[in-house]
Design a protein around this motif. Sequence first.
Motif, PDB file in Angstrom:
ATOM      1  N   GLY A  69      -1.630  76.442 108.281  1.00  0.00           N
ATOM      2  CA  GLY A  69      -1.092  77.168 107.131  1.00  0.00           C
ATOM      3  C   GLY A  69       0.347  77.600 107.379  1.00  0.00           C
ATOM      4  O   GLY A  69       1.228  77.373 106.543  1.00  0.00           O
ATOM      5  N   VAL A  70       0.570  78.174 108.536  1.00  0.00           N
ATOM      6  CA  VAL A  70       1.923  78.609 108.879  1.00  0.00           C
ATOM      7  C   VAL A  70       2.877  77.422 108.891  1.00  0.00           C
ATOM      8  O   VAL A  70       3.984  77.477 108.351  1.00  0.00           O
ATOM      9  N   TRP A  71       2.367  76.322 109.452  1.00  0.00           N
ATOM     10  CA  TRP A  71       3.200  75.124 109.503  1.00  0.00           C
ATOM     11  C   TRP A  71       3.554  74.661 108.092  1.00  0.00           C
ATOM     12  O   TRP A  71       4.706  74.364 107.786  1.00  0.00           O
ATOM     13  N   ALA A  72       2.540  74.633 107.227  1.00  0.00           N
ATOM     14  CA  ALA A  72       2.757  74.133 105.863  1.00  0.00           C
ATOM     15  C   ALA A  72       3.757  75.026 105.129  1.00  0.00           C
ATOM     16  O   ALA A  72       4.673  74.534 104.461  1.00  0.00           O
ATOM     17  N   VAL A  73       3.581  76.324 105.274  1.00  0.00           N
ATOM     18  CA  VAL A  73       4.510  77.248 104.623  1.00  0.00           C
ATOM     19  C   VAL A  73       5.923  76.990 105.099  1.00  0.00           C
ATOM     20  O   VAL A  73       6.873  76.893 104.321  1.00  0.00           O
ATOM     21  N   ARG A  74       6.035  76.810 106.389  1.00  0.00           N
ATOM     22  CA  ARG A  74       7.361  76.638 106.954  1.00  0.00           C
ATOM     23  C   ARG A  74       7.988  75.306 106.529  1.00  0.00           C
ATOM     24  O   ARG A  74       9.180  75.217 106.256  1.00  0.00           O
ATOM     25  N   GLU A  75       7.158  74.272 106.447  1.00  0.00           N
ATOM     26  CA  GLU A  75       7.694  72.945 106.140  1.00  0.00           C
ATOM     27  C   GLU A  75       8.003  72.796 104.649  1.00  0.00           C
ATOM     28  O   GLU A  75       8.984  72.187 104.276  1.00  0.00           O
ATOM     29  N   PHE A  76       7.092  73.291 103.817  1.00  0.00           N
ATOM     30  CA  PHE A  76       7.201  72.942 102.406  1.00  0.00           C
ATOM     31  C   PHE A  76       7.654  74.089 101.516  1.00  0.00           C
ATOM     32  O   PHE A  76       8.067  73.876 100.405  1.00  0.00           O
ATOM     33  N   LEU A  77       7.532  75.304 102.004  1.00  0.00           N
ATOM     34  CA  LEU A  77       7.912  76.424 101.154  1.00  0.00           C
ATOM     35  C   LEU A  77       9.083  77.203 101.735  1.00  0.00           C
ATOM     36  O   LEU A  77       9.297  78.361 101.409  1.00  0.00           O
ATOM     37  N   SER A  78       9.829  76.565 102.633  1.00  0.00           N
ATOM     38  CA  SER A  78      10.827  77.350 103.359  1.00  0.00           C
ATOM     39  C   SER A  78      11.902  77.967 102.452  1.00  0.00           C
ATOM     40  O   SER A  78      12.339  79.078 102.722  1.00  0.00           O
ATOM     41  N   PRO A  79      12.327  77.289 101.353  1.00  0.00           N
ATOM     42  CA  PRO A  79      13.318  77.971 100.486  1.00  0.00           C
ATOM     43  C   PRO A  79      12.772  79.270  99.920  1.00  0.00           C
ATOM     44  O   PRO A  79      13.464  80.297  99.922  1.00  0.00           O
ATOM     45  N   GLN A  80      11.509  79.225  99.465  1.00  0.00           N
ATOM     46  CA  GLN A  80      10.915  80.420  98.887  1.00  0.00           C
ATOM     47  C   GLN A  80      10.823  81.543  99.929  1.00  0.00           C
ATOM     48  O   GLN A  80      11.171  82.696  99.664  1.00  0.00           O
ATOM     49  N   VAL A  81      10.352  81.154 101.118  1.00  0.00           N
ATOM     50  CA  VAL A  81      10.206  82.154 102.174  1.00  0.00           C
ATOM     51  C   VAL A  81      11.556  82.763 102.496  1.00  0.00           C
ATOM     52  O   VAL A  81      11.694  83.976 102.651  1.00  0.00           O
ATOM     53  N   LYS A  82      12.558  81.884 102.522  1.00  0.00           N
ATOM     54  CA  LYS A  82      13.885  82.359 102.871  1.00  0.00           C
ATOM     55  C   LYS A  82      14.390  83.341 101.814  1.00  0.00           C
ATOM     56  O   LYS A  82      14.969  84.378 102.140  1.00  0.00           O
ATOM     57  N   ALA A  83      14.115  82.995 100.554  1.00  0.00           N
ATOM     58  CA  ALA A  83      14.556  83.877  99.476  1.00  0.00           C
ATOM     59  C   ALA A  83      13.913  85.255  99.632  1.00  0.00           C
ATOM     60  O   ALA A  83      14.585  86.291  99.530  1.00  0.00           O
ATOM     61  N   VAL A  84      12.604  85.249  99.903  1.00  0.00           N
ATOM     62  CA  VAL A  84      11.909  86.525 100.057  1.00  0.00           C
ATOM     63  C   VAL A  84      12.496  87.323 101.211  1.00  0.00           C
ATOM     64  O   VAL A  84      12.800  88.511 101.094  1.00  0.00           O
ATOM     65  N   SER A  85      12.686  86.630 102.344  1.00  0.00           N
ATOM     66  CA  SER A  85      13.165  87.367 103.513  1.00  0.00           C
ATOM     67  C   SER A  85      14.598  87.828 103.309  1.00  0.00           C
ATOM     68  O   SER A  85      14.989  88.905 103.744  1.00  0.00           O
ATOM     69  N   ASP A  86      15.398  87.010 102.575  1.00  0.00           N
ATOM     70  CA  ASP A  86      16.768  87.439 102.286  1.00  0.00           C
ATOM     71  C   ASP A  86      16.773  88.678 101.407  1.00  0.00           C
ATOM     72  O   ASP A  86      17.538  89.622 101.631  1.00  0.00           O
ATOM     73  N   GLY A  87      15.890  88.641 100.402  1.00  0.00           N
ATOM     74  CA  GLY A  87      15.777  89.788  99.514  1.00  0.00           C
ATOM     75  C   GLY A  87      15.423  91.043 100.294  1.00  0.00           C
ATOM     76  O   GLY A  87      16.064  92.086 100.156  1.00  0.00           O
ATOM     77  N   TYR A  88      14.442  90.875 101.178  1.00  0.00           N
ATOM     78  CA  TYR A  88      14.006  91.988 102.010  1.00  0.00           C
ATOM     79  C   TYR A  88      15.155  92.493 102.868  1.00  0.00           C
ATOM     80  O   TYR A  88      15.416  93.689 102.951  1.00  0.00           O
ATOM     81  N   ARG A  89      15.859  91.516 103.443  1.00  0.00           N
ATOM     82  CA  ARG A  89      16.938  91.888 104.350  1.00  0.00           C
ATOM     83  C   ARG A  89      18.038  92.660 103.620  1.00  0.00           C
ATOM     84  O   ARG A  89      18.563  93.643 104.104  1.00  0.00           O
TER      85      ARG A  89
END
Lengths: 307, 454, 385
Positions: free
Chosen positions: B74-94
């Motif tokens: 799951g972690v791998w899949a999130v990282r491989e295929f959803l990385s823009p979304q994750v990045k957006a969330v973490s950027d927002g948080y940051r």
Amino acid sequence: MSLNAFWDFLVLGVVLGCLYAVIAIGYTLVYGVLQLLNFAHSEVFMFGGFGGLMALTVWAPAPDPSGAQSVLYVVVGMLAGAAFGGVVAYGLEKVAYRPLRRHKAPRLVFLITAIGASFFLYNLAGKLFGRNSLSMPDMYENKRVFSFFGAELSVTMILIVVSAVGMMIGLDYVVNRTKLGSSIRAVAQDPEVASLMGVNIDKVVSRTFVIGGLLGGAAGFLFGVNNKVVYTMGFLPGITAFAAAVLGGIGNVRGAMLGGMLLGIVETLTVYFWGEEWRYVAGFAVLVVVLMFRPTGLLGERLGRTA
Amino acid sequence: MSAEALVRGRAAERLRTVRWYQRPRWKRLGAMIALAVLAVMVTGVQGTQRDLFYALEENLTSPLLLVWLALTVGVWAVREFLSPQVKAVSDGYRSVVEEPRGKLRRAWREEKWLRWGALGALVAAAVFLPSGLERYWQTVLVDQIAIYVLVAIGLNVVIGWAGMLDLGFIAFFAIGAYSAAYWTGALPVQPPMELNNFAVIPVAIVTCLLAGVLLGAPTLRLRGDYLAIVTLGFHEIVYLTAKNLDDVTGGTGGVKVERFSLDLGFWSYEWGVIDPMPYYYLLLVFIAVVVFFFWRLEHSKVGRAWTAIREDEVAAASTGVNTVRFKLMAFAIGASTSGVAGVAYASKVGYINSENFVILLSVLVLAYVIFGGMGSIAGVLFGAAFLVWLPEALRDFVDPKDRYMYLGVLLVIMMIYRPQGVIPSRRRARELKLSESGESDADAMTEPAGGRLS
Amino acid sequence: MLNKTFVKLAAPLAISALALTGCGSDSGGGGDTIKIAFQGPLSGDNVQLGTNMENGIKLAIDQANASGDYDFEIEYFPTDDQGQPDKATAAAQKAIDEGVIAVIGPAFSGPADTAAEVYAEAGIPAVSSSATRPDLTTKGYESFLRAVPNDSAQGAGMAKYFDQATDAEKVVVVDDKTDYGVGLADVAEKELTAAGIEVVRQSVPQKTPDYSAAARSVVGQKADGLIYAGYYEDAGPFATKLAEAGFEGTTMSGDGTNDMGFVKLAGDAANGWKLTCPCTDPTQEDATKAFADDYQAEFNQAPGTYSAESYDVAQMIIAQIAETGGAESDSEKLLESLRGVEYKGLTKTFSFDDKGEFKNQTIYMYEVQDEKIGYVGNIDELAAE
């Protein structure tokens, strides 16, 4: 005791020294290319013992093996031990050390990582394989003894010496004569120039670990045959072999062989003169004295230059 | 094209082609699966002596493996295929956190009162909080945490400030403990006169100073790794001597040591058996005194000399720093701190035997110092306290047999992410950074492994 | 590509793993539950002995709870001292904080020496089934009871056997440099010397990397007998090397070696070893055989050294709790009752003198034959023959 007994102990010391020498090579090779004290090598050694034991549990030796069968069992056990050791060493380098190397972490950080990895590995082995001592199955009739100028030699002793010497000769050949060996030496001497010359440093480091792991694993199997297999078995021989590598001049393959042999003999003669409980005291005292007079060990450092 | 060139061309092509399993994405997937298998081994069942393969079989067929696989993949899949979304969330948080964090950091750096306030709060917590703890935790706090904190502070002088790798530091701890036993008349050999435990402290300090000099003098010309193995050997010799000379030290059988007591004529007090709190306050005083002394020392001429030696020994010597003297001094001061800890330990536990001073402890103390951040007193305090506390706390969560396995994992992860330690000293952090970028060599220990490996 | 990213992903996973495994260990308390603790080495180097005892105790508690004979529920509470004296005070404190009614342990003598003081102060009975150092009961630890004959009895038994049942003139006494081994060897040495037998004392520390040198130096003494005072984990390879070196005298060891593990480690070389033990064989009689079968069924392994003794002690404590009022019982009443107990367990009859020392000091002899530990008999009777 008599001169005969002294000779007896000397021979025992050589046998033990062979084991130490093979383990010490693992430390020294890694030190040679990375200038890193691979504290976790003792666990590689321990996993080798378990690897051999597992192979011989799956393929249990027959009760009264013939000579050829015995040889086969030993070879299988040793190969399995070596394979296990190699795999663990490979994994160790990849998971624990490579990320550190990437951002050029200081040596001390490597040391602590190695300590952490060592804790992890030996406790994992204890968890997986149970925490009590196990012995290798009987692969041959050990009662038969040969006489070597008066010293009694058992099959186990001969096995240890023959395979250890074989491994050392093989290693010396690999390091000095093969392409891999020359790239290892090149990296040890000057990694920057080596990489300019097209040596893939990552690959060489990884393979160096594997070579050390193969030897350590095989030594773990031999140790198991001579003594027992248990998850804590790596620590003391590991530290002694580490001392042996330093004694000979760490980073120097022939130095490690010499140091291991020397420590084995010193320890065993200590048992002869003062008793078993002073074994390590004498070993370390010799180390301290030698380093006071020769601060870089008996044969000096540098894998590249002397080996 | 000649045949030879053709062959060569094909070989080159073969080298260039990347098979699917060699691509980073799938390699990462493989790594995550391997991780899941390792994790199931770590968290799975205990093996038995009966069957070597029992735990392996059990773990590889258990549903836990599926849980782990689901997690890692799951972690791998999130990282491989959803990385823009994750990045957006973490950027927002940051971006939300960034500003107040920066403000806080600036205030911390600039406002003196904030730092003093925090320090005061910490001291107050250290004084008042423990009395509300369960007695078990009080015991852990005194018997282990406070004692090892003291030892770690001592080691910090040797390794963090003077830059010498000492793998046998517990030897001095042992010498301190045995001094306490000897001078209070607990050992089989009787001292010329029996002393009170408090009076032993200066004696132990002197003994450890001498031992430190004795070990230091012949070994100072060794560098880095050689010094490490020699100190390790020194430890082993001290430990085995304590173990083997039963008639002098009590060996593994051990000896009972009297506890702290104070008799001033008009007022006397005895530190009892059960209640750890009186010891706690006593040790707190010891730690406070040592910390204060070292804090002064760090910024004195001596501290600067150590920094100079550590950063470049040759340059230091050529500018007139007496390197031998200062290195010996570091050894001796570190050793005597450890000696005080030894006295306190023997007088608290009331019993010592040689097995209290095994080599593993020396290794662990080193880990405490590095983990916390070598060179920084606050870091070392935290590192020792946290790493001693952790295995005790893990008791309640995992099989106690596995506690040190998790400690090992933590050390490895920590070193990969934060090699400078939790609370690094600013100077050490800078040295580390410089050596990372190749601008300076720093000392033997901060020099990158693989030396000049690019 | 196991690089930084890989570990970056691994870290949260590791943390969630901790959380996962943590969930299982929650235990519901309350009601009429009474807690019994076991203090011993549950991690560290001697964990195997600790596990042997723990399993015995767990079995006793499970059986008691399942039997329906008692109107209270027993809860097991392990507290780990790693076999080290300095960790023992905290471990003891943990059990006390947990509100246990009694403790089985501390398992080792060193930890017992530091923890017994703490238990005494808290008034909680500490019944050790394996701490055998003689002086523990002379130090006035009021709540400490020793449910096993001490080393003096065993060492004396060994010496007696050599003196009267063999015609040995010179015996090598080897200790393993542990608290247990040195204590036992000291007694054996003293008693042998008193019996007029020449004694050579040697030490072979635990975890020696190579036992052949030690074995050679034993053989070099040209003695008629050998006493090894230590645990089976080391006795195994030592016995192998002794056989290899050609030692022909009588070989004997104590309860630390009286374990099938010894036979497994040493193989053929174990044959002929005489093993003393203050315990009777759990696989010997019908009642004990049932224990061994249950144990095997529960833990997938045979009972080890001190498993049966710990089982006995746990059962004895449970019985005494029932006698002193079941759920109403407390540590004080229990201690009082234990002091005057006369309890017949699987391995022996338990009763204590006023210092808390075990009354029955009988030592039994076993001998390894055909890779099995066979029961030979009571040492006093064997020596008298």
